[in-house]
Design a protein around this motif. Sequence first.
Motif, PDB file in Angstrom:
ATOM      1  N   GLY A  86      -9.362  21.003   1.949  1.00 35.04           N
ATOM      2  CA  GLY A  86     -10.429  20.156   2.463  1.00 35.04           C
ATOM      3  C   GLY A  86     -11.365  19.646   1.378  1.00 35.04           C
ATOM      4  N   LEU A  87     -11.046  19.968   0.131  1.00 36.72           N
ATOM      5  CA  LEU A  87     -11.862  19.538  -1.007  1.00 36.72           C
ATOM      6  C   LEU A  87     -11.246  18.328  -1.698  1.00 36.72           C
ATOM      7  N   ALA A  88     -12.104  17.489  -2.261  1.00 34.89           N
ATOM      8  CA  ALA A  88     -11.672  16.407  -3.141  1.00 34.89           C
ATOM      9  C   ALA A  88     -11.975  16.836  -4.572  1.00 34.89           C
ATOM     10  N   ALA A  89     -11.104  16.501  -5.497  1.00 35.71           N
ATOM     11  CA  ALA A  89     -11.301  16.839  -6.911  1.00 35.71           C
ATOM     12  C   ALA A  89     -11.314  15.551  -7.724  1.00 35.71           C
ATOM     13  N   LEU A  90     -12.404  15.319  -8.469  1.00 31.43           N
ATOM     14  CA  LEU A  90     -12.557  14.055  -9.196  1.00 31.43           C
ATOM     15  C   LEU A  90     -12.978  14.300 -10.640  1.00 31.43           C
ATOM     16  N   TYR A  91     -12.539  13.397 -11.538  1.00 34.63           N
ATOM     17  CA  TYR A  91     -13.038  13.393 -12.903  1.00 34.63           C
ATOM     18  C   TYR A  91     -14.513  12.992 -12.873  1.00 34.63           C
ATOM     19  N   VAL A  92     -15.377  13.830 -13.429  1.00 34.73           N
ATOM     20  CA  VAL A  92     -16.807  13.537 -13.400  1.00 34.73           C
ATOM     21  C   VAL A  92     -17.132  12.316 -14.264  1.00 34.73           C
ATOM     22  N   ASP A  93     -16.534  12.218 -15.449  1.00 37.78           N
ATOM     23  CA  ASP A  93     -16.875  11.090 -16.327  1.00 37.78           C
ATOM     24  C   ASP A  93     -16.460   9.758 -15.705  1.00 37.78           C
ATOM     25  N   ARG A  94     -15.304   9.727 -15.041  1.00 40.19           N
ATOM     26  CA  ARG A  94     -14.864   8.478 -14.408  1.00 40.19           C
ATOM     27  C   ARG A  94     -15.804   8.102 -13.256  1.00 40.19           C
ATOM     28  N   LEU A  95     -16.176   9.111 -12.466  1.00 40.84           N
ATOM     29  CA  LEU A  95     -17.073   8.837 -11.341  1.00 40.84           C
ATOM     30  C   LEU A  95     -18.395   8.264 -11.838  1.00 40.84           C
ATOM     31  N   ARG A  96     -18.952   8.866 -12.859  1.00 43.77           N
ATOM     32  CA  ARG A  96     -20.251   8.388 -13.372  1.00 43.77           C
ATOM     33  C   ARG A  96     -20.123   7.026 -14.053  1.00 43.77           C
ATOM     34  N   SER A  97     -18.960   6.736 -14.583  1.00 42.73           N
ATOM     35  CA  SER A  97     -18.775   5.432 -15.250  1.00 42.73           C
ATOM     36  C   SER A  97     -18.759   4.281 -14.259  1.00 42.73           C
ATOM     37  N   LEU A  98     -18.631   4.593 -12.965  1.00 35.32           N
ATOM     38  CA  LEU A  98     -18.666   3.526 -11.963  1.00 35.32           C
ATOM     39  C   LEU A  98     -20.014   2.820 -11.943  1.00 35.32           C
ATOM     40  N   LYS A  99     -21.044   3.472 -12.490  1.00 33.35           N
ATOM     41  CA  LYS A  99     -22.363   2.822 -12.568  1.00 33.35           C
ATOM     42  C   LYS A  99     -22.284   1.530 -13.378  1.00 33.35           C
ATOM     43  N   ASN A 100     -21.335   1.479 -14.285  1.00 31.48           N
ATOM     44  CA  ASN A 100     -21.229   0.304 -15.153  1.00 31.48           C
ATOM     45  C   ASN A 100     -20.743  -0.939 -14.424  1.00 31.48           C
ATOM     46  N   ILE A 101     -20.074  -0.751 -13.284  1.00 30.15           N
ATOM     47  CA  ILE A 101     -19.556  -1.910 -12.548  1.00 30.15           C
ATOM     48  C   ILE A 101     -20.231  -2.065 -11.188  1.00 30.15           C
ATOM     49  N   TYR A 102     -21.227  -1.248 -10.923  1.00 26.45           N
ATOM     50  CA  TYR A 102     -21.935  -1.301  -9.642  1.00 26.45           C
ATOM     51  C   TYR A 102     -22.720  -2.600  -9.545  1.00 26.45           C
ATOM     52  N   ARG A 103     -22.507  -3.352  -8.474  1.00 30.63           N
ATOM     53  CA  ARG A 103     -23.124  -4.679  -8.325  1.00 30.63           C
ATOM     54  C   ARG A 103     -24.408  -4.666  -7.506  1.00 30.63           C
ATOM     55  N   GLY A 104     -24.884  -3.495  -7.120  1.00 24.06           N
ATOM     56  CA  GLY A 104     -26.133  -3.443  -6.357  1.00 24.06           C
ATOM     57  C   GLY A 104     -25.914  -2.989  -4.929  1.00 24.06           C
ATOM     58  N   VAL A 105     -27.055  -2.700  -4.253  1.00 22.16           N
ATOM     59  CA  VAL A 105     -27.001  -2.058  -2.945  1.00 22.16           C
ATOM     60  C   VAL A 105     -26.260  -2.892  -1.904  1.00 22.16           C
ATOM     61  N   GLU A 106     -26.306  -4.227  -2.041  1.00 27.51           N
ATOM     62  CA  GLU A 106     -25.603  -5.078  -1.077  1.00 27.51           C
ATOM     63  C   GLU A 106     -24.089  -4.899  -1.145  1.00 27.51           C
ATOM     64  N   HIS A 107     -23.616  -4.338  -2.244  1.00 27.29           N
ATOM     65  CA  HIS A 107     -22.171  -4.204  -2.452  1.00 27.29           C
ATOM     66  C   HIS A 107     -21.745  -2.741  -2.598  1.00 27.29           C
ATOM     67  N   GLU A 108     -22.609  -1.806  -2.195  1.00 30.06           N
ATOM     68  CA  GLU A 108     -22.294  -0.405  -2.492  1.00 30.06           C
ATOM     69  C   GLU A 108     -21.058   0.103  -1.743  1.00 30.06           C
ATOM     70  N   ASP A 109     -20.743  -0.476  -0.588  1.00 20.55           N
ATOM     71  CA  ASP A 109     -19.590   0.021   0.161  1.00 20.55           C
ATOM     72  C   ASP A 109     -18.274  -0.178  -0.593  1.00 20.55           C
ATOM     73  N   GLU A 110     -18.242  -1.211  -1.469  1.00 16.33           N
ATOM     74  CA  GLU A 110     -17.014  -1.460  -2.204  1.00 16.33           C
ATOM     75  C   GLU A 110     -16.721  -0.354  -3.219  1.00 16.33           C
ATOM     76  N   MET A 111     -17.729   0.480  -3.500  1.00 14.06           N
ATOM     77  CA  MET A 111     -17.530   1.552  -4.467  1.00 14.06           C
ATOM     78  C   MET A 111     -16.654   2.671  -3.911  1.00 14.06           C
ATOM     79  N   VAL A 112     -16.608   2.792  -2.587  1.00 16.79           N
ATOM     80  CA  VAL A 112     -15.864   3.899  -1.992  1.00 16.79           C
ATOM     81  C   VAL A 112     -14.387   3.853  -2.377  1.00 16.79           C
ATOM     82  N   GLU A 113     -13.786   2.668  -2.346  1.00 15.90           N
ATOM     83  CA  GLU A 113     -12.371   2.571  -2.718  1.00 15.90           C
ATOM     84  C   GLU A 113     -12.155   2.935  -4.183  1.00 15.90           C
TER      85      GLU A 113
END
Length: 706
Positions: A86-113
Amino acid sequence: MSVDTKSYKHVSYLWDEQEAAKLAGDEVALLIYRSNLLGADLRLTNYGGGNTSCKLLEKDPLTGLETEVMWVKGSGGDLGTLKKNGLAALYVDRLRSLKNIYRGVEHEDEMVELFNHCIFDLSSKAPSIDTPLHGFLPFKHIDHLHPDAAIAIAAAKDGKKITQELFNGTIGWVEWKKPGFELGLQLKKCLDENPGIRGIMLGSHGLFTWGDTAYESYLNTLEVIEICSDYLEQNYGKKGPVFGGQKIESAAADLRKKQAAAIAPVLRGLCSSKQHMIGHFTDDARVLEFINSNDLSRLAPMGTSCPDHFLRTKISPLVLSLSSDADLSDGKALKAALEPAFEEYREMYTAYYEACKHPNSPAIRDTNPVVILYPGIGMFTFSKDKQTARVAAEFYINAINVMKGAEAVSEYTSLPHQEAFNIEYWLLEEAKLQRMPKPKPLTGKIALITGSAGGIGKAIAKRFVAEGGVVILNDMNAERLAEAGEEFKSQFGKDAYSTAILNVTSEEDIQGAFAAAALAFGGVDIVVNNAGLSISKTIGDHTEKDWDLLYDVLVKGQFFVTQAATAVMQKQGIGGDVINIVSKNALVSGPNNAGYGSAKSAQLHLSRLNAAELGADNIRVNVVNPDAVISDSNIWAGGWAEGRAKAYGITVAELPAYYAKRTLLNQIILPDDIANACFAFVGGLLNKSTGNVLNVDGGVAMAFVR
């Protein structure tokens, strides 16, 4: 600020050092252990709510180098029963690097994929929307829970000020923001601005706490919640009576159960205008304190604050305008009296949807209430299955606790309707709903099978539960019934069944069984008259006692159970099914069978008569005619087997083969065969069929109906 673990009053300290020692060095195992302990105490978090995580160094399978990996509760699931899968396992550095492509709160749902591009263990659970909330914080172990005591402060008008003063600045504050990427960034910002804090309160939402080890995180979580709880307890009554004081008295316990059983089928029918719903009733003391209070009319329409609460309870409950001692005996009149309130609720919910919807919002869902409050009596909840209905009740009790606490220390505030809508009709939530398995054929259906603690009855009950239904197991033998209940609990879980003692010759037992069905599930949709016995004697040997017993159980029992079932089904107004387990003997004449055979014939024709009368209510009445079902059946007790063997001039041991050989298919009939026939009538393909007879006898030509 530290609290002695032995002095906890509001939380349970469950950590076992010996058990934890066995897991030493395995941080993921300790995460699961901690999660299960937290999930075991509903004061800490609700079913399915909250999430936990740990970060550790793992060998990257691609590079062979050590890399930081976060293990976090994945999408769905429950902390109390969480396992590694029931756990998800993720690379921490990759997850945090998503900040670099985050387009703002109006588009935050696209980050889930994009979370999928950060997965370390490809066999792990899909990441949840809360993943960045854990990922952007640096701590090794993190707990995110929804404790009532913390949410009471988080939902208070002065929540931020109270948090600051209560924890002397050691707990941060983040204003309400729906879960997601943006909230994760805000948590990190709060930590950066308040270094050294031990946790963060999320406005209207919940609590984040952490530690360097699994134990430190667990202890920190308990301490913070204990402090919140103690603060609320000290303030109850200081501003005045809880919930503005008591407006009405609760009805006596017996009357509460009687009124609830009487009204539940009507409520269920009204709530099932779109699909069959299963009900749950509780007269928990916390519920009664709220629904009997002066502040009910002010607080109930405000709705809940925590998103986990209103996702399961809808924006607000329906409050009934009925006195606790109202006459509920006339189902038709009661339904007419309640329909305007339901229509008003549906219009309110539709207006809420229309006012808040976005161009891409999912279509409006069922507009009926989930939570129904009956002052003086208790709370009803209705949903697609028993577990969801029960959990909805638990969540609304959580909401009551939150309102009580917030009102004690300040003033309760709920989420604005637009914010609530944005959660309820969130496209990500809709996608989760669309991924859920399709309902089974009997999902939402309630069945009462007489004599269901063994033999044919138990086989029918098991088949119905396997097809998505819930059942009221019953038998006149309490020990046999208890054993069946334990078997069903082990095989299907506690929400699949309820039990009731039922002797079909007792009017009191019959009424009690249907009242139990109403209290446990809201009513009944399927009744199978299966209880029976057999007496095989010559005409000369038959006694009046034998005759009366056969007709009392088989004929009168079938009639009066059907009569009680009809009353409930008519209250619901959504149709139903009656299946009568009769016999080949209703159609075939044989020796030493005058009493049993004639009673079975009466059962068969009574079925036709009932079908003719009840069709107007969309209640179908059909018959299954078995023959010689020997396995696990009480019918073969009491000398019946010996009597039949004697009639045929064979031994008891030769009966199964004898019965099989006289059939066209040369088959032995089993309880499961009868269960399959019953399901054929109620599984959805024969909804326009009534007054029919289905032979399950291996083929006995003399028993052909036509």
